[in-house]
Write an enzyme that holds these catalytic residues in place. Structure first.
Site, PDB file in Angstrom:
ATOM      1  N   HIS A 158     -20.753 -29.253  34.964  1.00 17.32           N
ATOM      2  CA  HIS A 158     -20.974 -29.368  33.511  1.00 17.32           C
ATOM      3  C   HIS A 158     -19.672 -29.720  32.786  1.00 17.32           C
ATOM      4  CE1 HIS A 158     -24.808 -27.261  34.342  1.00 17.32           C
ATOM      5  NE2 HIS A 158     -24.057 -26.562  35.172  1.00 17.32           N
ATOM      6  N   SER A 279      -2.382 -51.041  22.202  1.00 17.34           N
ATOM      7  CA  SER A 279      -3.157 -51.333  21.003  1.00 17.34           C
ATOM      8  C   SER A 279      -2.307 -52.190  20.086  1.00 17.34           C
ATOM      9  CB  SER A 279      -3.516 -50.018  20.311  1.00 17.34           C
ATOM     10  OG  SER A 279      -3.774 -50.253  18.945  1.00 17.34           O
ATOM     11  N   LYS A 285      -0.271 -46.253  22.079  1.00 22.46           N
ATOM     12  CA  LYS A 285      -1.440 -46.236  22.950  1.00 22.46           C
ATOM     13  C   LYS A 285      -1.206 -46.894  24.303  1.00 22.46           C
ATOM     14  CE  LYS A 285      -5.338 -45.671  22.036  1.00 22.46           C
ATOM     15  NZ  LYS A 285      -6.555 -45.475  21.302  1.00 22.46           N
ATOM     16  N   GLU A 292     -12.501 -48.598  32.099  1.00 21.63           N
ATOM     17  CA  GLU A 292     -13.518 -48.712  31.039  1.00 21.63           C
ATOM     18  C   GLU A 292     -14.416 -49.928  31.275  1.00 21.63           C
ATOM     19  OE1 GLU A 292     -11.996 -47.607  26.815  1.00 21.63           O
ATOM     20  OE2 GLU A 292     -10.252 -48.147  27.988  1.00 21.63           O
TER      21      GLU A 292
END
Ligand code: ARG
Length: 459
Positions: A158, A279, A285, A292
């Site tokens: 979980h 970024s 970043k 992804e």
């Protein structure tokens, strides 16, 4: 008069431009060109061996196809949508090069069995490449896992801290998934590797062909047993795409974990800069673009699987033009999966591990609570009572903001009199791992053995 496209002799008017563009597939099926040539060569050899065409025709066909192959490889072949698909383009060129022999090549053959053969040759080749790439990724996983059998991280259920595990054990879970993925592909290959040629349009051919000969020349394990089935079903492509969707799904799960692990809140790993981007607005970043995108591209491959299933579901026997739509999803599946596996192996090899961050996360979540319950059970307490006693100990530790190992013996004894000094051994992360000492368990010696077995299995 010879018709221009090879089939319009009986038509009273030319096909509309719009329709020509709508029905043409050469824009994408030219990818099959070299397999088409391979299939045509085997077909011609078989025709000559069965005295259906002359030896001279075979020589001319071979010479013409060799030249066409060179033109294609050199990027000089002029593909024309006027000739609809890869098959007619090549046949037209062949006839231009060698004359009547080129027109004889299609004896006893239809584009229906031709295209089914081409797709199978293409897919067999793709599967062999993919199996090699899966193996490279498996080796990268083993190399990353090997030094980390004693590196302890929290195992999750979980996505909450559950029990301590070894980092190598976690990685080896993905090794197992990939092992099954490769098995599935090898099994799928058996059903891909059957020859449709000889089925002709749908019913077989009246020429005295030797299908087994063509099968052998092309390295097929045998011929498709039913001509209607051979030209119409694309279950082999669907099956392959299902295998691909599962591989992508596995890599998507792995990607999700890599993304979490490289988040500074976890800080378990670093991914090499060459797999990340920055970024344009936030200078701080470092984004995990590759994992992804793997996660994103999984949606695309799953979509191709649904597209192919849907393509097939309403089709009556035998061949229908619907099947021309099998190619783009199939090609894109192969390409997406190929690129993904290639980049993944490299990315895994470049991972930097932060054992301290893993350890401190494992120390924070009462990860050895189950070990404490098992300790009480081994001293005679029924498991449910042990569960309750430990739950109270956890509540106590939470209030104190300490770990279970930070509670004194006197305090622990409030929860059960069975607890004595030796409890601290089971509350340690190392003790917890070492106690799961069976095949498939996370004890470092077991994981070491699993890695050794995995390496043996790969060689
Ligand atoms: N381009 C076609 C395909 O990909 C080849 C077979 C065409 N057959 C036919 N009867 N029109 O399926």
């Amino acid at each position: 008069m010879q018709d221009k496209d090879g089939w319009s002799g009986r038509f009273a008017e030319p096909v509309a431009e719009l329709v020509k563009r709508y029905t043409a597939s050469v824009g994408f099926d030219h990818k099959l060109a070299l397999f088409d040539i391979q299939g045509s060569l085997a077909h011609a050899q078989m025709l000559a061996a069965c005295n259906i065409i002359a030896a001279q025709d075979l020589d001319d066909i071979k010479r013409g196809l060799a030249q066409i192959e060179n033109e294609i490889i050199a990027g000089e072949f002029a593909w024309s949508p006027d000739f609809e698909d890869v098959h007619l383009n090549i046949e037209k060129r062949l006839t231009a090069l060698v004359g009547d022999a080129g027109k004889r090549l299609h004896t006893g053959r239809s584009r229906n069995d031709q295209v089914a053969t081409d797709v199978r040759l293409y897919l067999r080749h793709a599967i062999d490449d993919l199996l090699g790439l899966i193996k490279l990724l498996q080796i990268a996983l083993l190399d990353l896992a090997e030094p980390h059998t004693n590196t302890i991280m929290p195992g999750y259920t979980h996505l909450q801290v559950a029990q301590p595990i070894s980092f190598a054990h976690h990685l080896m879970a993905y090794f197992e998934m990939l092992k099954r993925d490769a098995e599935r592909l090898r099994d799928c290959r058996k059903r891909v590797n059957r020859l449709p040629l000889g089925s002709a349009a749908l019913a077989g051919t009246s020429y005295p062909v030797k299908r087994e000969m063509a099968a052998e020349l092309l390295g097929f394990d045998g011929v498709c047993e039913n001509s209607l089935d051979a030209v119409s079903d694309r279950d082999f492509a669907i099956e392959f795409t299902a295998c691909a969707a599962l591989i992508m799904t596995h890599l998507s799960r792995f990607s999700e974990e890599l993304i979490l692990w490289m988040n500074p809140r976890f800080g378990f790993i670093g991914i090499a800069d060459r797999f990340c981007t920055g970024s344009s607005i936030m200078p701080q970043k470092k984004n995990p673009d590759v994992p992804e995108l793997v996660r994103g591209k999984t949606g695309r491959v799953n979509g191709h699987l649904v597209a192919l299933l849907t393509l097939m579901k309403g089709q009556p026997l035998a061949y229908n033009k619907d099947n021309q739509e099998d190619k783009e999803p199939l090609f894109d599946t192969v390409e997406t999966l190929t690129q993904t596996l290639r980049i993944y192996a490299d990315m895994i090899a470049g991972i930097k591990v932060n054992p301290e961050a893993m350890r401190s996360a494992a120390l924070q979540g009462y990860a050895t609570a189950t070990d404490l319950a098992d300790y009480l059970v081994k001293k005679g307490l029924p498991f449910r009572d042990a569960h309750e006693a430990v739950a109270q100990a956890v509540r106590f530790a939470e209030k104190r903001s300490c770990e279970l190992s930070g509670i004194s013996i006197a305090e622990l004894q409030q929860f059960s009199k069975l607890i004595v000094e030796d409890v601290y051994q089971v509350l340690s992360l190392e003790g917890s791992l070492a106690s799961r000492n069976h095949i498939g368990g996370t004890a470092p010696n077991q994981v070491e053995a699993a890695i050794a077995r995995a390496r043996n299995g790969l060689s």
